[in-house]
Design a protein around this motif. Structure first.
Motif, PDB file in Angstrom:
ATOM      1  N   ARG A 169       0.486  43.214   6.570  1.00 31.91           N
ATOM      2  CA  ARG A 169      -0.371  43.363   5.393  1.00 31.91           C
ATOM      3  C   ARG A 169      -0.490  42.040   4.648  1.00 31.91           C
TER       4      ARG A 169
ATOM      5  N   ARG B 220      -4.623  45.637   5.798  1.00 27.43           N
ATOM      6  CA  ARG B 220      -3.854  45.613   7.050  1.00 27.43           C
ATOM      7  C   ARG B 220      -4.531  44.732   8.096  1.00 27.43           C
TER       8      ARG B 220
ATOM      9  N   ASP C  26       3.189  46.770  11.217  1.00 24.59           N
ATOM     10  CA  ASP C  26       2.323  46.867  10.033  1.00 24.59           C
ATOM     11  C   ASP C  26       2.307  45.527   9.302  1.00 24.59           C
TER      12      ASP C  26
END
Length: 118
Positions: free
Chosen positions: A21, A116, A19
């Motif tokens: 970001r 994202r 993930d």
């Protein structure tokens, strides 16, 4: 500088597990206690992620004062890592220049915090 060999192929599902970001640096301070020169960051990812701390070895090209307000990319789903007395909660991303010094990764125009990578 020699570049490490590329790892073998992974599936798209493996990529989705990481993930990454975008966040905005809201605080930056020297981290003299670190073994290698580093800067302590507080990065605001907005929304449900909020503010997270990171230690980054980026002292060659960046000062704490110049970092505040910058957007950066970070991995937000690694487990926290203890670095001395500091708990780093996210991995701020960069790439090495020709001398191996870290250059931060950032979007080339302003985007909303928490976006994202895809």
């Amino acid at each position: 500088m020699d570049m490490p060999a590329a790892p073998g192929p992974i599936g798209f599902d493996d990529f989705l597990k990481v993930d990454v970001r975008v966040g905005r640096i809201v605080e930056a301070a020297p981290f003299p206690e670190a073994r290698k020169p580093a800067i302590k960051l507080v990065i605001d990812f907005g929304g449900t992620i909020g503010r997270k701390k990171s230690s980054a070895q980026i002292t060659k090209y960046y000062t704490p004062e110049a970092l505040v307000g910058r957007q950066v990319l970070a991995v937000v789903n690694f487990p926290p890592r203890q670095i001395g007395k500091f708990m780093s909660e996210v991995l701020t991303l960069g790439v090495p220049d020709a001398q191996g010094e870290v250059v931060l990764i950032a979007p080339d125009r302003a985007v909303p915090e928490g976006g994202r990578l895809f």
